[in-house]
Write an enzyme that holds these catalytic residues in place. Structure first.
Site, PDB file in Angstrom:
ATOM      1  N   ASN A   1      -1.998 -13.150  15.903  1.00  0.00           N
ATOM      2  CA  ASN A   1      -3.006 -12.098  16.071  1.00  0.00           C
ATOM      3  C   ASN A   1      -3.734 -12.367  17.386  1.00  0.00           C
ATOM      4  O   ASN A   1      -4.026 -13.533  17.676  1.00  0.00           O
ATOM      5  CB  ASN A   1      -4.001 -12.190  14.887  1.00  0.00           C
ATOM      6  CG  ASN A   1      -4.869 -10.959  14.746  1.00  0.00           C
ATOM      7  OD1 ASN A   1      -5.301 -10.394  15.749  1.00  0.00           O
ATOM      8  ND2 ASN A   1      -5.108 -10.534  13.526  1.00  0.00           N
ATOM      9  N   PRO A   2      -4.061 -11.316  18.178  1.00  0.00           N
ATOM     10  CA  PRO A   2      -4.840 -11.609  19.393  1.00  0.00           C
ATOM     11  C   PRO A   2      -6.251 -12.105  19.073  1.00  0.00           C
ATOM     12  O   PRO A   2      -6.925 -12.690  19.896  1.00  0.00           O
ATOM     13  CB  PRO A   2      -4.902 -10.248  20.109  1.00  0.00           C
ATOM     14  CG  PRO A   2      -3.894  -9.389  19.448  1.00  0.00           C
ATOM     15  CD  PRO A   2      -3.686  -9.914  18.077  1.00  0.00           C
TER      16      PRO A   2
ATOM     17  N   THR B   1      -2.920  -8.712  10.800  1.00  0.00           N
ATOM     18  CA  THR B   1      -3.843  -8.168   9.804  1.00  0.00           C
ATOM     19  C   THR B   1      -5.235  -8.740  10.014  1.00  0.00           C
ATOM     20  O   THR B   1      -5.398  -9.917  10.326  1.00  0.00           O
ATOM     21  CB  THR B   1      -3.378  -8.438   8.357  1.00  0.00           C
ATOM     22  OG1 THR B   1      -4.331  -7.878   7.442  1.00  0.00           O
ATOM     23  CG2 THR B   1      -3.213  -9.913   8.057  1.00  0.00           C
TER      24      THR B   1
ATOM     25  N   HIS C   1       0.830  -1.218   0.000  1.00  0.00           N
ATOM     26  CA  HIS C   1       0.000   0.000   0.000  1.00  0.00           C
ATOM     27  C   HIS C   1       0.857   1.257   0.000  1.00  0.00           C
ATOM     28  O   HIS C   1       0.416   2.316   0.430  1.00  0.00           O
ATOM     29  CB  HIS C   1      -0.930  -0.001   1.231  1.00  0.00           C
ATOM     30  CG  HIS C   1      -1.994  -1.049   1.152  1.00  0.00           C
ATOM     31  ND1 HIS C   1      -2.611  -1.574   2.261  1.00  0.00           N
ATOM     32  CD2 HIS C   1      -2.530  -1.718   0.095  1.00  0.00           C
ATOM     33  CE1 HIS C   1      -3.506  -2.494   1.894  1.00  0.00           C
ATOM     34  NE2 HIS C   1      -3.462  -2.600   0.579  1.00  0.00           N
TER      35      HIS C   1
ATOM     36  N   CYS D   1       4.746  21.293  -3.327  1.00  0.00           N
ATOM     37  CA  CYS D   1       6.065  21.044  -3.928  1.00  0.00           C
ATOM     38  C   CYS D   1       6.633  22.390  -4.402  1.00  0.00           C
ATOM     39  O   CYS D   1       5.879  23.359  -4.553  1.00  0.00           O
ATOM     40  CB  CYS D   1       5.829  20.095  -5.117  1.00  0.00           C
ATOM     41  SG  CYS D   1       7.219  19.841  -6.192  1.00  0.00           S
TER      42      CYS D   1
ATOM     43  N   CYS E   1       4.499  14.701  -5.326  1.00  0.00           N
ATOM     44  CA  CYS E   1       3.802  15.851  -5.902  1.00  0.00           C
ATOM     45  C   CYS E   1       2.740  15.391  -6.908  1.00  0.00           C
ATOM     46  O   CYS E   1       3.031  14.585  -7.810  1.00  0.00           O
ATOM     47  CB  CYS E   1       4.807  16.771  -6.603  1.00  0.00           C
ATOM     48  SG  CYS E   1       3.991  18.163  -7.416  1.00  0.00           S
TER      49      CYS E   1
ATOM     50  N   CYS F   1       4.163  17.241 -10.535  1.00  0.00           N
ATOM     51  CA  CYS F   1       5.408  16.847 -11.235  1.00  0.00           C
ATOM     52  C   CYS F   1       5.888  15.456 -10.831  1.00  0.00           C
ATOM     53  O   CYS F   1       6.834  14.937 -11.405  1.00  0.00           O
ATOM     54  CB  CYS F   1       6.501  17.891 -10.965  1.00  0.00           C
ATOM     55  SG  CYS F   1       7.149  17.826  -9.284  1.00  0.00           S
TER      56      CYS F   1
HETATM   57  N1  APR Z   1      -0.092  -7.862  17.558  1.00  0.00           N
HETATM   58  C1  APR Z   1      -0.635  -8.541  16.508  1.00  0.00           C
HETATM   59  N2  APR Z   1      -1.833  -8.233  15.952  1.00  0.00           N
HETATM   60  C2  APR Z   1      -2.510  -7.198  16.500  1.00  0.00           C
HETATM   61  C3  APR Z   1      -2.015  -6.449  17.599  1.00  0.00           C
HETATM   62  C4  APR Z   1      -0.753  -6.818  18.119  1.00  0.00           C
HETATM   63  N3  APR Z   1      -0.210  -6.169  19.170  1.00  0.00           N
HETATM   64  N4  APR Z   1      -2.944  -5.482  17.903  1.00  0.00           N
HETATM   65  C5  APR Z   1      -3.961  -5.631  17.017  1.00  0.00           C
HETATM   66  N5  APR Z   1      -3.718  -6.667  16.194  1.00  0.00           N
HETATM   67  C6  APR Z   1      -4.527  -7.157  15.079  1.00  0.00           C
HETATM   68  C7  APR Z   1      -6.009  -6.917  15.197  1.00  0.00           C
HETATM   69  O1  APR Z   1      -6.634  -7.997  15.899  1.00  0.00           O
HETATM   70  C8  APR Z   1      -6.438  -6.888  13.724  1.00  0.00           C
HETATM   71  O2  APR Z   1      -6.733  -8.198  13.259  1.00  0.00           O
HETATM   72  O3  APR Z   1      -4.126  -6.451  13.931  1.00  0.00           O
HETATM   73  C9  APR Z   1      -5.203  -6.365  13.012  1.00  0.00           C
HETATM   74  C10 APR Z   1      -5.337  -4.930  12.560  1.00  0.00           C
HETATM   75  O4  APR Z   1      -6.325  -4.896  11.551  1.00  0.00           O
HETATM   76  P1  APR Z   1      -6.509  -3.570  10.644  1.00  0.00           P
HETATM   77  O5  APR Z   1      -6.473  -2.379  11.511  1.00  0.00           O
HETATM   78  O6  APR Z   1      -7.684  -3.824   9.763  1.00  0.00           O
HETATM   79  O7  APR Z   1      -5.170  -3.500   9.788  1.00  0.00           O
HETATM   80  P2  APR Z   1      -4.857  -4.179   8.407  1.00  0.00           P
HETATM   81  O8  APR Z   1      -5.327  -5.597   8.379  1.00  0.00           O
HETATM   82  O9  APR Z   1      -3.426  -3.928   8.121  1.00  0.00           O
HETATM   83  O10 APR Z   1      -5.735  -3.303   7.380  1.00  0.00           O
HETATM   84  C11 APR Z   1      -5.543  -3.555   6.009  1.00  0.00           C
HETATM   85  O11 APR Z   1      -6.925  -1.651   5.461  1.00  0.00           O
HETATM   86  O12 APR Z   1      -7.632   0.502   5.725  1.00  0.00           O
HETATM   87  C12 APR Z   1      -6.798  -0.301   5.001  1.00  0.00           C
HETATM   88  O13 APR Z   1      -4.882   0.443   3.898  1.00  0.00           O
HETATM   89  C13 APR Z   1      -5.355   0.093   5.162  1.00  0.00           C
HETATM   90  O14 APR Z   1      -3.430  -1.348   5.017  1.00  0.00           O
HETATM   91  C14 APR Z   1      -4.678  -1.173   5.650  1.00  0.00           C
HETATM   92  C15 APR Z   1      -5.663  -2.257   5.259  1.00  0.00           C
END
Ligand code: APR
Length: 253
Positions: A214-215, A189, A120, A149, A128, A131
């Protein structure tokens, strides 16, 4: 969690080609808020308004004021955490090839990973609109918004807004890595934004082991990921490295 961590260390030790997909969650422990879930940016800013290119083109000053300015400042002050450092250690041990990151904070590179696909884009650079000139944040004066710019054009983050395409080379390379790897670590994620969230599915369809850190559960859990280690990225990566180092030492004897 300990058994899962030990299992992950054994799986990583045995893997041939490991790729990671990371999201905002890995940077939470560096003080950068996630987009969704507790403290999520999109809880207070509407993504389809302020995260969309159409709004930026129409009123760049508003998007800079509401979304970009504070996020840019937080990112500039952020340092890598144990989650980033753990992935950098895996690369140094020859156990991780490439990181596909959805994050725009540059913290994987700052931690030492050398092959990072910025799916991303990146908020550490401004571009800019006229340009195309790219400037480091330190060279951008945001006392007046939107910043401009030298040519007079409006500056924007070098990231992908909603409504914009993923950079072609990032999309192509990520698909190739996902298809080639025999293990994908999916860290921090929510796995709901496409096409990034499709990468673990490509990996799974090509026979890879997919491990989530992930939690919380995600749409991948129980369907495309082999297992979820429920925990924060920093603590889980510390645990995996503590279990992996002796395994790798044994292998090198
Ligand atoms: N360690 C691991 N995971 C964690 C932690 C932590 N300390 N804290 C939160 N999380 C997890 C959450 O449970 C969630 O599943 O990280 C995830 C965050 O999710 P998002 O905020 O949706 O982030 P992401 O998945 O990167 O979003 C994808 O969405 O808005 C767009 O461009 C933006 O790149 C982003 C994309």
């Amino acid at each position: 969690m300990t058994d899962m961590i030990r299992r992950a260390a054994e799986d990583i030790a045995a893997a041939e080609y490991v790729v990671a997909l990371t999201g905002a969650g890995i940077s939470v422990e560096s003080g950068i808020p996630p987009f969704r879930g507790k403290g999520g940016i999109w809880d207070r800013v509407d993504p389809m308004t302020f995260g969309h290119i159409d709004t930026f083109e129409e009123s760049p000053e508003k998007v800079w004021r509401v979304l970009i300015r504070d996020l840019k400042t937080i990112i500039e002050q952020a340092e890598p955490n144990d989650g980033h450092r753990g992935l950098a250690r895996l690369e140094a041990m020859g156990r991780l090839s490439t990181i596909i990151t959805q994050n725009v904070d540059g913290l994987h590179q700052a931690a030492g990973n050398t092959d990072v696909i910025e799916f991303h884009g990146n908020c550490a650079r401004q571009r800019c609109m006229d340009c195309g000139n790219r400037l480091a944040n330190s060279a951008v004066d945001i006392s007046a918004l939107p910043p401009r710019c030298g040519c007079g054009g409006v500056l924007r983050p070098d990231w992908v807004f909603f409504g914009e395409a993923i950079p072609e080379d990032a999309l192509r390379r990520s698909g190739q890595m996902a298809a080639r790897c025999d293990m994908m670590l999916v860290v921090g994620t929510s796995a709901i934004v496409q096409p990034a969230a499709h990468m673990p599915i490509i990996a799974k369809e090509n026979g890879a082991t997919v491990i989530e850190i992930n939690p919380e559960r995600t749409p991948l859990t129980g369907h495309f990921s082999d297992y979820l280690i429920r925990g924060r990225a920093g603590a889980v990566m510390n645990g995996i490295l503590a279990a992996l180092e002796p395994l790798m030492a044994e292998r090198s004897r």
